[in-house]
Design a protein around this motif. Structure first.
Motif, mmCIF file in Angstrom:
data_model
loop_
_atom_site.group_PDB
_atom_site.id
_atom_site.type_symbol
_atom_site.label_atom_id
_atom_site.label_comp_id
_atom_site.label_asym_id
_atom_site.label_seq_id
_atom_site.Cartn_x
_atom_site.Cartn_y
_atom_site.Cartn_z
ATOM 1 N N ALA A 109 -13.775 25.993 -0.844
ATOM 2 C CA ALA A 109 -12.811 25.256 -0.002
ATOM 3 C C ALA A 109 -13.429 24.947 1.354
ATOM 4 O O ALA A 109 -13.242 23.837 1.904
ATOM 5 C CB ALA A 109 -11.527 26.050 0.160
ATOM 6 N N ASP A 110 -14.179 25.915 1.933
ATOM 7 C CA ASP A 110 -14.853 25.682 3.222
ATOM 8 C C ASP A 110 -15.898 24.588 3.086
ATOM 9 O O ASP A 110 -16.024 23.720 3.967
ATOM 10 C CB ASP A 110 -15.511 26.958 3.747
ATOM 11 C CG ASP A 110 -14.525 27.967 4.273
ATOM 12 O OD1 ASP A 110 -13.376 27.569 4.541
ATOM 13 O OD2 ASP A 110 -14.912 29.165 4.399
ATOM 14 N N ASP A 166 -15.924 22.176 0.880
ATOM 15 C CA ASP A 166 -15.223 20.915 0.677
ATOM 16 C C ASP A 166 -14.711 20.365 2.014
ATOM 17 O O ASP A 166 -14.817 19.164 2.299
ATOM 18 C CB ASP A 166 -14.051 21.063 -0.286
ATOM 19 C CG ASP A 166 -14.531 21.226 -1.730
ATOM 20 O OD1 ASP A 166 -15.690 20.864 -2.004
ATOM 21 O OD2 ASP A 166 -13.744 21.738 -2.554
ATOM 22 N N THR A 167 -14.199 21.228 2.838
ATOM 23 C CA THR A 167 -13.700 20.775 4.146
ATOM 24 C C THR A 167 -14.840 20.337 5.037
ATOM 25 O O THR A 167 -14.690 19.364 5.799
ATOM 26 C CB THR A 167 -12.871 21.877 4.848
ATOM 27 O OG1 THR A 167 -13.664 23.025 4.967
ATOM 28 C CG2 THR A 167 -11.591 22.136 4.159
ATOM 29 N N ARG A 168 -15.974 20.982 4.975
ATOM 30 C CA ARG A 168 -17.141 20.582 5.778
ATOM 31 C C ARG A 168 -17.675 19.216 5.310
ATOM 32 O O ARG A 168 -18.102 18.389 6.118
ATOM 33 C CB ARG A 168 -18.248 21.622 5.706
ATOM 34 C CG ARG A 168 -17.971 22.836 6.553
ATOM 35 C CD ARG A 168 -19.150 23.750 6.514
ATOM 36 N NE ARG A 168 -18.804 25.032 7.109
ATOM 37 C CZ ARG A 168 -19.536 26.085 7.053
ATOM 38 N NH1 ARG A 168 -20.691 26.056 6.429
ATOM 39 N NH2 ARG A 168 -19.147 27.203 7.620
ATOM 40 N N GLU A 169 -17.670 19.032 3.996
ATOM 41 C CA GLU A 169 -18.151 17.766 3.457
ATOM 42 C C GLU A 169 -17.227 16.625 3.872
ATOM 43 O O GLU A 169 -17.668 15.513 4.185
ATOM 44 C CB GLU A 169 -18.211 17.856 1.927
ATOM 45 C CG GLU A 169 -19.573 17.555 1.395
ATOM 46 C CD GLU A 169 -19.597 17.692 -0.102
ATOM 47 O OE1 GLU A 169 -19.039 16.847 -0.788
ATOM 48 O OE2 GLU A 169 -20.199 18.689 -0.563
ATOM 49 N N GLU A 170 -15.947 16.853 3.850
ATOM 50 C CA GLU A 170 -14.991 15.845 4.243
ATOM 51 C C GLU A 170 -15.138 15.525 5.734
ATOM 52 O O GLU A 170 -14.961 14.379 6.159
ATOM 53 C CB GLU A 170 -13.564 16.295 3.947
ATOM 54 C CG GLU A 170 -13.236 16.310 2.493
ATOM 55 C CD GLU A 170 -11.856 16.873 2.205
ATOM 56 O OE1 GLU A 170 -11.120 17.208 3.132
ATOM 57 O OE2 GLU A 170 -11.549 17.000 1.035
ATOM 58 N N ASP A 171 -15.462 16.556 6.530
ATOM 59 C CA ASP A 171 -15.637 16.337 7.958
ATOM 60 C C ASP A 171 -16.885 15.521 8.229
ATOM 61 O O ASP A 171 -16.927 14.738 9.188
ATOM 62 C CB ASP A 171 -15.731 17.674 8.720
ATOM 63 C CG ASP A 171 -14.426 18.385 8.769
ATOM 64 O OD1 ASP A 171 -13.388 17.734 8.549
ATOM 65 O OD2 ASP A 171 -14.422 19.604 9.005
#
Length: 192
Positions: free
Chosen positions: A182-183, A185-190
């Protein structure tokens, strides 16, 4: 004064050394090599040898006799013998009877049998008690070893439980991996 090169032992006559040898062999025969004070010395042999017997063989025999005296077979034999004895001495012709009515000889025979049976039974019981004592000591040793093994295993189990408590379980690892994903995925989206 001329000097004598012989030692003092060589000046003694030969008969004294022979006497000392004889005396030492007699002492050896008396003491039989036991010079310790806690061991009784053996006396000289006599012309008539002492009777000896094997105590263990006698004990085994007494146990066999005591075992037989405690069986129903012995009671049947004894009852049959007494009935035959009494019947013979009551119903047999007068000149063939060997023990008349008060049956004194039968009483004597039974007393003799009882006087020998009692010490044999006591001897067998003493031997059984000695065997039981040895078995009890063995059982106590085995029990002590078993108890020590059980305590060791209990300590090992407690240490394993503590170690297992510190080990990550499968569910814990899955949850950590999910949180890492999840971390990520959130970093990639950022980044995008």
């Amino acid at each position: 004064m001329p000097r004598d090169d012989r030692s003092t032992d060589d000046r003694r006559p030969r008969s004294s050394t022979t006497e000392e040898r004889r005396r030492s062999s007699d002492e050896r025969r008396l003491f039989r090599g036991t010079t310790r004070l806690d061991v009784p010395r053996e006396w000289r042999r006599t012309f008539v040898p002492r009777p000896t017997y094997d105590a263990d063989a006698f004990g085994r025999l007494s146990e066999r006799i005591a075992r037989f005296l405690g069986t129903g077979q012995f009671l049947v034999y004894m009852t049959g013998t007494i009935l035959f004895w009494v019947g013979w001495n009551i119903f047999a012709p007068q000149h063939l009877r060997f023990d008349e009515y008060p049956f004194i000889f039968l009483t004597l025979a039974l007393s003799l049998q009882a006087s020998y049976a009692a010490p044999l039974i006591l001897l067998a019981q003493n031997r059984q008690e000695a065997r039981d004592r040895v078995q009890y000591e063995r059982d106590r040793d085995v029990d002590a070893r078993t108890r020590a093994d059980m305590e060791f295993l209990a300590r090992e189990m407690a240490s394993l439980r503590m170690a297992v408590g510190e080990v990550a379980t499968r569910d814990f690892l899955r949850s950590e991996l999910r949180s890492l994903l999840a971390d990520l995925d959130t970093r990639e989206e950022d980044r995008v």
